[in-house]
Design a protein around this motif. Structure first.
Motif, short mmCIF file in Angstrom:
data_model
loop_
_atom_site.label_atom_id
_atom_site.label_comp_id
_atom_site.label_asym_id
_atom_site.label_seq_id
_atom_site.Cartn_x
_atom_site.Cartn_y
_atom_site.Cartn_z
N LYS A 48 0.83 -1.19 0.00
CA LYS A 48 0.00 0.00 0.00
C LYS A 48 0.88 1.25 0.00
CE LYS A 48 -4.02 1.87 2.47
NZ LYS A 48 -4.94 1.61 3.61
N HIS A 49 0.51 2.23 -0.83
CA HIS A 49 1.34 3.43 -0.94
C HIS A 49 1.43 4.14 0.42
CE1 HIS A 49 3.31 6.64 -3.19
NE2 HIS A 49 2.70 7.47 -2.39
N GLY A 50 2.66 4.45 0.85
CA GLY A 50 2.88 5.13 2.11
C GLY A 50 2.89 4.23 3.33
N ALA A 51 2.83 2.91 3.12
CA ALA A 51 2.79 1.97 4.25
C ALA A 51 4.09 1.99 5.03
CB ALA A 51 2.50 0.56 3.74
N GLY A 52 4.01 1.49 6.26
CA GLY A 52 5.20 1.31 7.08
C GLY A 52 5.63 -0.14 7.07
N LEU A 53 6.94 -0.38 7.09
CA LEU A 53 7.49 -1.72 7.15
C LEU A 53 8.32 -1.86 8.42
CD1 LEU A 53 8.20 -4.52 5.93
CD2 LEU A 53 10.13 -3.41 4.78
N VAL A 54 8.05 -2.91 9.18
CA VAL A 54 8.80 -3.18 10.40
C VAL A 54 9.44 -4.55 10.24
CG1 VAL A 54 8.69 -3.42 12.91
CG2 VAL A 54 7.11 -1.85 11.72
N GLY B 25 8.71 7.43 -2.05
CA GLY B 25 7.46 7.58 -1.30
C GLY B 25 6.55 6.39 -1.37
N GLN B 26 6.97 5.30 -2.01
CA GLN B 26 6.14 4.09 -2.03
C GLN B 26 5.91 3.60 -0.60
OE1 GLN B 26 4.35 2.44 -4.16
NE2 GLN B 26 3.87 0.77 -2.74
N LEU B 27 6.96 3.65 0.21
CA LEU B 27 6.84 3.36 1.64
C LEU B 27 7.02 4.65 2.43
CD1 LEU B 27 8.73 0.01 2.34
CD2 LEU B 27 6.34 0.37 1.76
N GLY B 28 6.27 4.76 3.54
CA GLY B 28 6.36 5.97 4.34
C GLY B 28 7.48 5.93 5.35
N HIS B 29 7.74 4.76 5.93
CA HIS B 29 8.77 4.66 6.97
C HIS B 29 9.11 3.20 7.17
CE1 HIS B 29 10.90 6.87 10.22
NE2 HIS B 29 10.94 5.67 10.80
N ALA B 30 10.35 2.94 7.57
CA ALA B 30 10.78 1.58 7.88
C ALA B 30 11.43 1.56 9.25
CB ALA B 30 11.77 1.06 6.83
N VAL B 31 11.01 0.60 10.06
CA VAL B 31 11.64 0.35 11.36
C VAL B 31 12.41 -0.96 11.21
CG1 VAL B 31 11.29 -0.05 13.82
CG2 VAL B 31 9.76 1.50 12.57
N LEU B 32 13.73 -0.89 11.37
CA LEU B 32 14.59 -2.04 11.08
C LEU B 32 15.38 -2.42 12.33
CD1 LEU B 32 15.95 -0.76 7.64
CD2 LEU B 32 13.95 -2.22 8.05
N ASP B 33 15.26 -3.68 12.71
CA ASP B 33 16.00 -4.19 13.87
C ASP B 33 17.13 -5.11 13.46
OD1 ASP B 33 16.29 -4.69 16.80
OD2 ASP B 33 15.65 -6.71 16.26
N VAL B 34 17.09 -5.60 12.23
CA VAL B 34 18.06 -6.58 11.75
C VAL B 34 18.56 -6.17 10.37
CG1 VAL B 34 17.23 -8.55 13.08
CG2 VAL B 34 16.06 -7.94 10.97
N PHE B 35 19.80 -6.57 10.06
CA PHE B 35 20.45 -6.07 8.86
C PHE B 35 21.32 -7.15 8.22
CE2 PHE B 35 19.65 -2.83 11.98
CZ PHE B 35 18.96 -1.88 11.25
N ALA B 36 21.62 -6.95 6.95
CA ALA B 36 22.45 -7.91 6.23
C ALA B 36 23.83 -8.00 6.86
CB ALA B 36 22.55 -7.51 4.76
N SER B 37 24.35 -6.88 7.34
CA SER B 37 25.65 -6.85 8.01
C SER B 37 25.46 -6.22 9.38
CB SER B 37 26.65 -6.02 7.18
OG SER B 37 27.90 -5.94 7.85
N GLU B 38 25.87 -6.95 10.42
CA GLU B 38 25.73 -6.47 11.79
C GLU B 38 27.07 -6.57 12.51
OE1 GLU B 38 22.51 -8.38 13.85
OE2 GLU B 38 21.02 -7.80 12.35
#
Length: 309
Positions: free
Chosen positions: A214-220, A240-253
Motif C-alpha cells: 500500500k502506498h505510504g505503508a510502514g514496514l517493520v 514515497g512508495q513506503l512511508g517509513h521503515a523500522v529495522l531491527d536486523v540487517f544484512a551486516s551487523e
C-alpha cells in the motif's frame, strides 16, 4: 554426561549465562571445549564457530539459545543426524510483542514524523486516526508472530495474519500461501515481518513486493536482515512508495557507520534488540529439553531441516 557450551559470548555475557545454566541444570558438567568428545551428549549453542560440533560421536541434541537457526543449518560440519532444537521462550515472545506494538503505535500516530519535525522546530499536528482504522499485516504466525498478532489485535487494530501454512488466531484474519500474500500487503497500512529465514524467504522484500505494498505503508522488519533487499527498500522509501521503515536486523551487523540507513529520514534503526534472549528463562527452556532427552521424551521445538526452522 558432559554438556558442551559452544557460544560466541564475551566475558560479560558469560557472566550472565553460566550461572543461569548451572542453576537450571544443577549437577551437570559443562565444558567449553571438546577435549573429551566421547563424553559429550548435548551441545548448547549460540552462533558456534564452524566445526565446533564435528567429531562428537555421542552427540544426541543440539540446543540453540537463539530463535533463529539458519547459521546452524548452513554449517556443513553440523552433523545431519543430530536433532536441533531452537529457542522458544515465552519471555522472548512477550518482548517481541512489546517492540512490535511500539513500532505499530509510532507509525500509526506519526510519532516518527513528529520527531523529524522537532529537529526543524515545526509545530504541525496531523489528524489522529483510531486504531480500528489502521490495518496491520503480521507475516509469520509462529510462536513470536502469533504473540505479536495477538498483542496488536488486543489494542484494537485490524490485524491480517499470513503464514505459509494455515493458522487460526482469535481476533486475527488469517490467510496462507503465496496467492494470499499480494492482496494482504496491498491492504496493510503497516507490515510487521516475523518470518523465519529460509531459502524461500531470503530477499522476500524486494522491488516487486515493495511496489505491491500500500502506498505510504510502514514496514517493520523484526525477522532477519536477509529478508530485505536493502537497495530496493531505500529506493521505495525515496520515491514515497513506503512511508517509513523500522529495522531491527540487517544484512551486516553491526550496521556499518557509513550505511545510508543511519541517516535516512524515513528509517528508524534498532541494534538487533527487539527481543533479546533472557538467560534466566532461556536456561530453563534448555534444561527442560535436556531432561526430555534423558527420559526419552519428545524434544520441544525440534527444527525441521527441510523447512529450515
Amino acid at each position: 554426561m558432559s554438556i558442551l557450551l559452544a557460544c560466541d559470548f564475551d566475558a560479560a555475557e558469560w557472566a550472565l549465562w553460566r550461572p543461569a545454566l548451572q542453576a537450571a541444570m544443577p549437577g551437570e558438567r559443562f565444558v567449553t571445549s571438546a577435549d573429551a568428545p566421547d563424553g559429550i551428549d548435548v551441545a548448547i549453542v549460540a552462533n558456534p564457530p564452524a566445526g565446533a560440533l564435528a567429531g562428537l560421536p555421542r552427540l544426541r541434541l543440539i540446543q540453540s539459545l537463539w530463535a533463529g537457526v539458519e547459521r546452524l543449518l548452513a554449517d556443513a560440519s553440523v552433523p545431519g543426524d543430530v536433532p536441533i532444537a531452537r529457542m522458544v521462550d515465552p519471555a522472548m515472545s512477550a518482548a517481541m510483542a512489546e517492540t512490535a506494538l511500539w513500532a505499530t503505535l509510532a507509525l500509526h500516530r506519526g510519532f516518527f514524523r513528529y520527531a523529524r519535525l522537532q529537529q526543524e522546530a515545526r509545530w504541525a499536528p496531523h489528524r489522529q486516526r483510531r486504531a480500528d482504522e489502521v490495518t496491520v499485516a503480521v507475516l509469520g504466525l509462529g510462536q513470536m508472530g502469533g504473540a505479536v498478532a495477538q498483542r496488536v489485535a488486543d489494542q484494537g487494530y485490524r490485524v491480517l495474519g499470513w503464514s505459509t501454512r494455515p493458522a487460526a488466531l482469535a481476533g486475527v484474519e488469517t490467510s496462507a500461501g503465496e496467492a494470499a500474500l499480494a492482496p494482504l500487503l496491498a491492504r496493510a497500512d503497516i507490515a510487521l515481518n516475523l518470518l523465519p529465514l529460509t531459502a524461500r524467504t531470503k530477499g522476500f522484500f524486494d522491488a516487486r513486493r515493495l511496489a505491491g505494498m500500500k502506498h505510504g505503508a510502514g514496514l517493520v522488519n523484526l525477522g532477519r536482515g536477509a529478508h530485505v533487499v536493502e537497495a530496493d527498500l531505500l529506493a521505495a522509501l525515496d520515491r514515497g512508495q513506503l512511508g517509513h521503515a523500522v529495522l531491527d536486523v540487517f544484512a551486516s551487523e553491526p550496521l556499518p557507520p557509513e550505511h545510508p540507513f543511519w541517516r535516512h529520514p524515513r528509517v528508524s534503526v534498532l541494534p538487533h534488540v527487539a527481543a533479546q534472549t533472557d538467560p534466566r528463562t532461556a536456561a530453563a527452556v534448555a534444561a527442560a529439553n535436556v531432561q526430555a532427552l534423558r527420559e526419552g521424551r519428545p524434544l520441544a521445538h525440534r527444527v525441521d531441516r527441510v523447512r529450515g526452522y
